[in-house]
Design a protein around this motif. Structure first.
Motif, short mmCIF file in Angstrom:
data_model
loop_
_atom_site.label_atom_id
_atom_site.label_comp_id
_atom_site.label_asym_id
_atom_site.label_seq_id
_atom_site.Cartn_x
_atom_site.Cartn_y
_atom_site.Cartn_z
N LEU A 112 79.70 44.14 35.60
CA LEU A 112 79.88 44.98 36.78
C LEU A 112 81.36 45.17 37.09
N ARG A 113 82.11 44.08 37.02
CA ARG A 113 83.56 44.18 37.29
C ARG A 113 84.26 45.05 36.25
N VAL A 114 83.90 44.88 34.98
CA VAL A 114 84.51 45.68 33.91
C VAL A 114 84.24 47.17 34.15
N CYS A 115 83.07 47.48 34.68
CA CYS A 115 82.70 48.88 34.92
C CYS A 115 83.17 49.39 36.28
N GLY A 116 83.98 48.58 36.98
CA GLY A 116 84.61 49.04 38.21
C GLY A 116 83.88 48.74 39.50
N PHE A 117 82.86 47.90 39.45
CA PHE A 117 82.12 47.57 40.65
C PHE A 117 82.60 46.24 41.20
N SER A 118 82.80 46.19 42.51
CA SER A 118 83.30 44.96 43.11
C SER A 118 82.18 44.14 43.75
N ARG A 119 80.99 44.68 43.81
CA ARG A 119 79.86 43.91 44.35
C ARG A 119 78.73 43.94 43.36
N ASP A 120 77.81 42.99 43.49
CA ASP A 120 76.69 42.87 42.56
C ASP A 120 75.65 43.95 42.80
N LEU A 121 75.38 44.76 41.79
CA LEU A 121 74.27 45.73 41.89
C LEU A 121 72.93 45.03 41.84
N HIS A 122 72.88 43.87 41.20
CA HIS A 122 71.61 43.17 41.04
C HIS A 122 71.26 42.29 42.23
N ASN A 123 72.07 42.31 43.29
CA ASN A 123 71.80 41.49 44.46
C ASN A 123 71.91 42.36 45.70
N ASP A 124 70.79 42.81 46.21
CA ASP A 124 70.78 43.71 47.37
C ASP A 124 71.31 43.06 48.64
N SER A 125 71.41 41.73 48.68
CA SER A 125 71.88 41.07 49.89
C SER A 125 73.40 40.90 49.89
#
Length: 116
Positions: free
Chosen positions: A101-114
């Motif tokens: 996720l971090r490598v693809c530019g996301f700073s939060r977990d897509l797999h954790n809705d909370s």
């Protein structure tokens, strides 16, 4: 991720790969029923967080989806296909997904809705 790496699914994937050349409609069916559905699900999650403003600017959702799936699944899936999946426990898999996720530019977990 658990579905993709479970022993039954790995055996099915091996079988599909080995028979794809001889029975292409079998591979097409698998792609349509499993792989395309997964891609659609991940793309929807990416679009949702982009709309929420918690993702980087994304011009091409499909490309970002494929990059994320490749980063998250690639190595783990290959290890599983070659019978080496016992090397990874759930904590290691979660860490691998977070790194993807971090490598693809996301700073939060897509797999954790909370996640905040």
């Amino acid at each position: 991720m658990t579905f993709t790496l479970n022993p039954r699914q790995i055996r099915m994937t091996r079988l599909l790969i080995s028979e794809a050349e001889h029975v292409p409609e079998l591979a097409d069916n698998f792609h349509d029923r499993v792989m395309a559905k997964c891609q659609t699900y991940v793309a929807a999650a990416i679009e949702r967080i982009a709309e929420e403003g918690t993702a980087p600017e994304i011009d091409d959702v499909r490309s970002r989806t494929m990059a994320l799936l490749g980063a998250a699944l690639g190595e783990l899936h290959l290890f599983a296909l070659f019978g080496k999946s016992e090397q990874f426990d759930n904590k290691q898999i979660a860490a691998h997904v977070d790194a993807s996720l971090r490598v693809c530019g996301f700073s939060r977990d897509l797999h954790n809705d909370s996640a905040p």
